[in-house]
Design a protein around this motif. Structure first.
Motif: not given
Length: 391
Positions: A114, A112, A88, A85, A83, A74
């Motif tokens: 994202e 990931n 991930r 996420t 990070k 974290e």
């Protein structure tokens, strides 16, 4: 003149140390048949028989581990560390598979969520296939399609043995890649399907999924978007949950309630799933794609394990641990495929199958695709060495 080493036999002196392997891009994989779902279902069915007879190895001290994963904290004092996420991670999934396959391999990937904002898949996967004797590489291949098709083929194997032969209606939660490959597998083994109900979170994904069905399976004459999990399940002959989501709180996982299910329904669950108390009843037949995988997960994670591994099969193991169901209630798909246990026993039986995803599946389908590529001359041949510098 070079002289032959007197310590070598004539046979040994003729052995070549040259190692070549092939690189298979995603277009190469398509040309080599990675999207042939009917063949993939047949390969997965054969693989489950090999598993059931024990001719395989996966990672971990139990030889049944899903793999080894790198996750991120974290908070970190290192500004360039990724990070944590959603989705991930980096993961390695090694395995050996016997039978006619006789190869070893490993899927390696980074993931990931994202990535989608960058026009990329959530996970980017590669697979290396090795000679099981020498360990030499045979192929290095793009694996997004490999992984997607082998994942979808497993519900297809389940449907072949556990869904009613005249199944017509499929209910799907989550209109993503897994839904496409699962539906393709269902169509390969139950061609009577003509109706699909689908629930998704966004209009764009739903529209793309519906267009894909129209182009790929014109025999599906009815596609309906529904608004609830209940509507996905009610009236379906085959149900599959393919939606991704956060783990940690099983109360947030999509839940199947007994009151929604019609007699004879087959439920194949390759994604997050929970069940209500009525679904714990022994008359609801509960099938694991490979019991060893679930027992490995159960050994490797804090209890209750369903908080960490969202597969419904892990919920069943938690229930066994709590004394609420019997371990004898959990059946092995491999045993069914091998003919040592019954498949569907009657048209009213309700059967639920948990799909966990096995590294040996990548080895099985990767081996078939590799051999297709060699036979067809597909791929780029690369040289590792003619003679190794260090021996």
């Amino acid at each position: 003149m070079l002289q032959k080493n007197c310590d070598q036999s004539p046979k040994e002196s003729r052995v070549s140390t040259r190692i070549d392997f092939i690189y298979l891009s995603e277009p190469d994989m398509v040309s080599a048949g990675v999207t042939d779902m009917a063949a993939c279902v047949d390969t997965m069915e054969e693989m489950f028989g090999v598993l059931y007879h024990g001719d395989y190895r996966m990672a971990g001290i139990n030889n049944n581990s899903h793999g080894s994963v790198v996750v991120f904290p974290e908070s970190s004092p290192f500004p360039t560390m990724p990070k944590p996420t959603p989705d991930r991670r980096f993961m390695a999934m090694p395995a050996y598979l016997g039978g006619r396959f006789g190869t070893a391999g490993m899927k390696w990937y980074g993931s990931n969520i994202e990535n989608r904002d960058k026009g990329l898949p959530r996970s980017i996967l590669m697979f290396i296939l090795n000679d099981a004797d020498t360990g030499a590489p045979l192929a290095f291949m793009s694996a997004n399609l490999l992984s997607a098709y082998r994942t979808g083929a497993v519900p297809g194997v389940g449907a072949r043995h556990l869904a009613r032969e005249n199944s017509k209606v499929v209910g799907i939660l989550g209109p993503g890649v897994m839904a496409r490959t699962s539906l393709s597998a269902f169509m390969a083994v139950r061609p009577s399907i003509d109706t699909v109900k689908i629930k998704g979170r966004g209009k764009k994904n739903l529209d793309a999924f519906i267009e894909w069905i129209s182009e790929t399976f014109p025999q599906i004459t009815s596609v309906t978007v529904v608004d609830s999990v209940e509507e996905v399940v009610r009236g379906a002959d085959i149900v599959t949950f393919c939606a991704s989501g956060a783990t940690g709180d099983p109360s947030t996982y999509p839940t199947v309630k007994r009151e929604w299910i019609s007699p004879g329904t087959f439920l194949a669950m390759p994604a997050l799933c929970n069940i209500d108390e009525a679904m714990e009843a022994p008359e609801i037949r509960k099938v694991l794609d490979n019991p060893g995988l679930y027992h490995a997960w159960f050994e490797e994670n804090p209890k209750p394990v369903h908080n960490h591994i969202p597969a419904v099969g892990i919920r069943w193991l938690d229930l066994v641990d709590e004394g609420r169901i019997s371990p004898d209630d959990l059946k092995d798909l491999g045993q069914i495929v091998a003919g040592d246990a019954a498949g569907r026993r009657d048209d009213d039986e309700i059967i639920m199958m948990s799909v966990g995803g096995l590294p040996v599946e990548d080895v099985a389908w990767g081996t078939v695709v590799y051999r297709n590529a060699v036979e067809k001359g597909i791929g780029v041949r690369l040289n590792l060495w003619d003679v190794p510098t260090l021996r």
